[in-house]
Design a protein around this motif. Structure first.
Motif, short mmCIF file in Angstrom:
data_model
loop_
_atom_site.label_atom_id
_atom_site.label_comp_id
_atom_site.label_asym_id
_atom_site.label_seq_id
_atom_site.Cartn_x
_atom_site.Cartn_y
_atom_site.Cartn_z
N ALA A 1 -36.72 32.98 2.42
CA ALA A 1 -36.20 32.43 1.17
C ALA A 1 -36.79 33.25 0.02
CB ALA A 1 -36.58 30.97 1.02
N LEU B 1 -33.23 29.90 -6.26
CA LEU B 1 -33.91 29.86 -4.97
C LEU B 1 -32.82 30.10 -3.94
CD1 LEU B 1 -36.21 29.06 -2.95
CD2 LEU B 1 -35.53 26.68 -3.36
N SER C 1 -31.37 31.83 0.13
CA SER C 1 -31.54 32.38 1.47
C SER C 1 -30.17 32.80 1.99
CB SER C 1 -32.17 31.36 2.42
OG SER C 1 -31.23 30.38 2.81
N ALA D 1 -30.09 28.56 5.63
CA ALA D 1 -30.08 27.67 4.46
C ALA D 1 -30.82 26.36 4.68
CB ALA D 1 -28.64 27.38 4.04
N LEU E 1 -34.02 25.57 2.80
CA LEU E 1 -34.04 25.31 1.36
C LEU E 1 -34.20 23.83 1.04
CD1 LEU E 1 -31.24 27.75 0.11
CD2 LEU E 1 -33.72 28.16 0.30
N LYS F 1 -37.41 22.91 -1.30
CA LYS F 1 -37.12 22.30 -2.59
C LYS F 1 -37.40 20.79 -2.59
CE LYS F 1 -33.27 22.00 -5.92
NZ LYS F 1 -33.57 22.88 -7.05
N PHE G 1 -25.71 23.10 -1.40
CA PHE G 1 -26.08 24.34 -2.08
C PHE G 1 -24.83 25.10 -2.49
CE2 PHE G 1 -29.75 23.67 0.88
CZ PHE G 1 -30.63 23.25 -0.10
N THR H 1 -27.66 29.17 -2.55
CA THR H 1 -28.52 29.15 -3.72
C THR H 1 -28.64 27.75 -4.31
OG1 THR H 1 -26.73 29.61 -5.30
CG2 THR H 1 -27.88 31.51 -4.33
N THR H 2 -29.74 27.56 -5.04
CA THR H 2 -30.00 26.35 -5.81
C THR H 2 -30.99 26.73 -6.90
OG1 THR H 2 -30.77 24.04 -5.68
CG2 THR H 2 -31.86 25.63 -4.26
#
Length: 207
Positions: free
Chosen positions: A31, A42, A44, A49, A52, A56, A64, A141-142
């Motif tokens: 990540a 953030l 991957s 994923a 994450l 998080k 995401f 992503t986030t």
């Protein structure tokens, strides 16, 4: 593997990687954190994923976003019934701060939005991000913050939140809006619904 020069900050030392080395880390399952035109991301590879949610501390029912370097990278996953509308929106607003939630299917949907049949997608207006995404392929992503906390707005904040994760360099990152992207949901032909108002002011047709 070559590291870019480390940069001393008030709180900690931030070590950054160039897009080549960071992409290699992503392909091995890492990540990472990188800048966008809105908030730091953030991320991957979609295959990895699931980590994450844990990193998080994010509820499992919150999906995401799939981020790519161009629309062609992303639209191969969406339903043909939404393609024309998505292409029109992409032509107007990508790269940019617009996330489109589109009907999609396949393993990538299950990886980012388990049990559902749509997927949020975006192409950021940030050259550093585009360079990384063009090498890595689309990424899950986030925003780079712990769930429920204020979002990071710069590299220092992101590194403080996730000190174990590598960051994309060089620093300082380009200026960003500091606001989340605007999110719209495709409902049917020509019809969209605004799910979240963000840094892009947008009026879309819905009834």
């Amino acid at each position: 593997m070559n590291l870019n020069p480390c940069m001393m900050e008030e709180v900690k030392k931030i070590c950054t990687y160039d897009s080549v080395d960071l992409s290699a880390k992503l392909q091995k399952g890492a990540a990472v954190i990188f800048p966008t035109d809105t908030l730091p991301a953030l991320a991957s590879c979609p295959l990895f994923a699931s980590q994450l949610w844990e990193i998080k501390r994010r509820p499992a029912n919150k999906p995401f976003i799939l981020m790519g370097s161009n629309s062609n990278q992303l639209f191969e996953y969406i339903s043909k019934k939404a393609l024309k509308d998505a292409q029109l929106m992409a032509k107007k607003f990508w790269p940019g701060a617009l996330t489109m939630v589109l009907p999609a299917s396949g393993g990538i949907v299950e990886a980012l939005n388990p049990g559902e049949s749509n997927l949020g997608m975006r192409v950021p207006a940030c050259e550093l991000a585009i360079d990384l995404l063009s090498r890595s392929g689309p990424l899950a992503t986030t925003s780079a913050n712990l769930s429920g906390e204020l979002p990071s707005t710069n590299a220092k904040d992101a590194a403080k939140n996730f000190p174990e994760l590598p960051l994309l360099g060089p620093l300082p990152w380009p200026s960003a809006s500091g606001l989340a992207s605007t999110v719209i949901l495709w409902r049917s032909s020509g019809r969209w619904q605004v799910l979240r108002s963000g840094s892009l002011t947008l009026e879309v047709g819905s009834n």
